[in-house]
Design a protein around this motif. Sequence first.
Motif, short mmCIF file in Angstrom:
data_model
loop_
_atom_site.label_atom_id
_atom_site.label_comp_id
_atom_site.label_asym_id
_atom_site.label_seq_id
_atom_site.Cartn_x
_atom_site.Cartn_y
_atom_site.Cartn_z
N CYS A 263 -28.99 42.83 10.95
CA CYS A 263 -28.07 42.26 11.93
C CYS A 263 -27.09 41.28 11.30
CB CYS A 263 -28.85 41.57 13.04
SG CYS A 263 -29.80 42.69 14.08
N THR A 264 -27.59 40.48 10.36
CA THR A 264 -26.69 39.53 9.69
C THR A 264 -25.64 40.27 8.89
OG1 THR A 264 -28.47 37.89 9.56
CG2 THR A 264 -26.57 37.55 8.14
N ALA A 265 -26.05 41.33 8.19
CA ALA A 265 -25.09 42.11 7.40
C ALA A 265 -24.02 42.72 8.31
CB ALA A 265 -25.82 43.21 6.63
N THR A 266 -24.43 43.24 9.47
CA THR A 266 -23.47 43.82 10.41
C THR A 266 -22.52 42.75 10.92
OG1 THR A 266 -25.14 45.44 11.11
CG2 THR A 266 -23.23 45.13 12.55
N GLY A 267 -23.06 41.56 11.23
CA GLY A 267 -22.22 40.46 11.69
C GLY A 267 -21.22 40.02 10.64
N VAL A 268 -21.64 39.95 9.39
CA VAL A 268 -20.74 39.55 8.30
C VAL A 268 -19.61 40.56 8.14
CG1 VAL A 268 -20.58 39.25 5.80
CG2 VAL A 268 -22.46 38.19 7.05
N VAL A 269 -19.92 41.85 8.24
CA VAL A 269 -18.89 42.89 8.13
C VAL A 269 -17.85 42.71 9.23
CG1 VAL A 269 -18.43 45.36 8.35
CG2 VAL A 269 -20.34 44.58 6.96
N MET A 270 -18.29 42.49 10.47
CA MET A 270 -17.35 42.30 11.57
C MET A 270 -16.55 41.02 11.40
SD MET A 270 -19.06 43.77 15.07
CE MET A 270 -20.48 42.68 15.10
N LEU A 271 -17.19 40.00 10.85
CA LEU A 271 -16.49 38.74 10.62
C LEU A 271 -15.39 38.91 9.58
CD1 LEU A 271 -16.69 35.89 11.71
CD2 LEU A 271 -18.18 35.31 9.79
N ILE A 272 -15.68 39.65 8.52
CA ILE A 272 -14.67 39.94 7.50
C ILE A 272 -13.50 40.70 8.11
CG2 ILE A 272 -14.22 41.25 5.40
CD1 ILE A 272 -17.08 40.58 4.52
N LEU A 273 -13.81 41.68 8.96
CA LEU A 273 -12.75 42.44 9.63
C LEU A 273 -11.91 41.54 10.53
CD1 LEU A 273 -14.68 45.71 10.59
CD2 LEU A 273 -12.93 45.44 8.81
N ALA A 274 -12.58 40.60 11.20
CA ALA A 274 -11.85 39.67 12.07
C ALA A 274 -10.90 38.80 11.27
CB ALA A 274 -12.84 38.79 12.85
N VAL A 275 -11.34 38.35 10.10
CA VAL A 275 -10.48 37.54 9.23
C VAL A 275 -9.29 38.36 8.76
CG1 VAL A 275 -10.35 36.32 7.03
CG2 VAL A 275 -12.37 36.03 8.48
N ARG A 276 -9.54 39.58 8.32
CA ARG A 276 -8.47 40.44 7.82
C ARG A 276 -7.44 40.77 8.89
NH1 ARG A 276 -11.74 44.82 3.98
NH2 ARG A 276 -12.23 43.35 2.27
N ARG A 277 -7.88 40.82 10.14
CA ARG A 277 -6.97 41.15 11.24
C ARG A 277 -6.32 39.91 11.85
NH1 ARG A 277 -10.47 45.91 14.39
NH2 ARG A 277 -10.72 47.26 12.54
N GLY A 278 -6.56 38.76 11.25
CA GLY A 278 -5.92 37.54 11.72
C GLY A 278 -6.43 37.04 13.06
N ARG A 279 -7.72 37.24 13.33
CA ARG A 279 -8.29 36.86 14.62
C ARG A 279 -8.93 35.46 14.61
NH1 ARG A 279 -8.84 41.89 17.29
NH2 ARG A 279 -6.93 43.00 16.73
N ILE A 280 -8.74 34.71 13.54
CA ILE A 280 -9.34 33.39 13.43
C ILE A 280 -8.39 32.34 14.01
CG2 ILE A 280 -10.40 31.70 11.88
CD1 ILE A 280 -11.84 34.43 12.09
N VAL A 281 -8.90 31.52 14.91
CA VAL A 281 -8.09 30.47 15.54
C VAL A 281 -8.32 29.15 14.80
CG1 VAL A 281 -7.71 29.14 17.66
CG2 VAL A 281 -8.22 31.60 17.78
N PRO A 282 -7.27 28.48 14.34
CA PRO A 282 -7.44 27.20 13.64
C PRO A 282 -7.75 26.08 14.63
CG PRO A 282 -5.11 27.72 13.86
CD PRO A 282 -5.86 28.92 14.38
N PRO A 283 -8.23 24.94 14.14
CA PRO A 283 -8.50 23.80 15.02
C PRO A 283 -7.22 23.33 15.73
CG PRO A 283 -9.48 23.45 12.86
CD PRO A 283 -8.59 24.64 12.74
N LEU A 284 -7.40 22.64 16.85
CA LEU A 284 -6.26 22.19 17.66
C LEU A 284 -5.28 21.36 16.85
CD1 LEU A 284 -4.93 21.96 20.45
CD2 LEU A 284 -6.37 19.95 20.86
N TRP A 285 -5.78 20.47 15.98
CA TRP A 285 -4.89 19.59 15.24
C TRP A 285 -4.03 20.35 14.21
CZ3 TRP A 285 -10.19 19.23 15.40
CH2 TRP A 285 -10.90 19.68 14.27
N ARG A 286 -4.47 21.54 13.79
CA ARG A 286 -3.65 22.34 12.89
C ARG A 286 -2.63 23.19 13.65
NH1 ARG A 286 -7.74 24.67 8.17
NH2 ARG A 286 -8.36 22.61 7.35
N ARG A 287 -2.94 23.45 14.91
CA ARG A 287 -1.99 24.22 15.73
C ARG A 287 -0.85 23.35 16.24
NH1 ARG A 287 -5.86 26.08 20.13
NH2 ARG A 287 -7.57 25.20 18.89
N THR A 288 -1.12 22.06 16.40
CA THR A 288 -0.12 21.16 16.98
C THR A 288 0.50 20.22 15.95
OG1 THR A 288 -1.87 19.58 17.56
CG2 THR A 288 -1.24 21.20 19.23
N GLY A 289 -0.02 20.30 14.69
CA GLY A 289 0.48 19.40 13.67
C GLY A 289 1.84 19.82 13.12
#
Length: 289
Positions: A263-289
């Motif tokens: 399960c962890t390996a599957t989760g890591v694979v999906m997480l890598i795909l999420a990063v590659r597709r630009g699905r990571i949201v930065p913290p509020l202070w980086r979005r408004t800075g």
Amino acid sequence: MNGAFAREPTLWRRILQSPFTRLVLLGGPVFVLMVASNTLMEYFKAAPLKSIAVAAGLAAIATAFYVGYARWIERRPVDELSLSGAGREWATGLLVGAGLYSACVMILIAFGMYRIEGLNPWTFVIPAVAMALSSGVFEELIFRGVLFRCVEDIFGSWISLAVSALVFGLVHLANPAGTLLGAIYISIEAGLLLAAAYMLTRRLWLSIGFHMAWNYTQSAIFSGIVSGNAPEPGLIRSNIKGPDLLTGGSFGLESSLIAFALCTATGVVMLILAVRRGRIVPPLWRRTG
């Protein structure tokens, strides 16, 4: 853009839209409905069809409340529950969840730790439908739909991933045979996988499908212990013997190294795909800075 969503919100609406308020006013009622569902499912345990009807009905009410809060209070489109492509993502989640649990059992069979002693009547697969439906919908609404999104709105995806996974694991300590080790395993393997499923798609259907299928396959098909709850007989009459490190012991297969690794390996694979597709949201202070 629709004017209803573009209009500057009043002070009281901004308060209701804030992450901390949503945790209480949105997460609280959904949690209460989940408790009511679990209570009524136990009450109707001897009548599986009634139990399924109760779980489905209350899950529908919780979903409607979630959607209503998002549209009328938050004033936003509810993309995480959009019906476009929902069936495909939900079905994919079902296949991944059932496949991962079945793979865990196949490994135990290869080690001689899981033995099939016979089959029960097919009707034994019915009672677990209510449990799978309730856990899949309610827990994903609460932990990914409410908790993950609220934390992410302020602290970004990475901190939200850690917080939601930790809380998701720790609440399993309340289960009858809950153990700290089991809670830690669930935090990492399931908390990571389910959050990654949401991050990858930015929708809840994939995680709902996985959650439902894992719990259902575990109980209804392989007669396994679900997260420390009392085991219920499923389709397969089985005999599981082996070290807790591989079988999960009294907590169930989630507390095993086998499930942890897959399960962890599957989760890591999906997480890598999420990063590659630009699905990571930065913290509020980086979005408004």
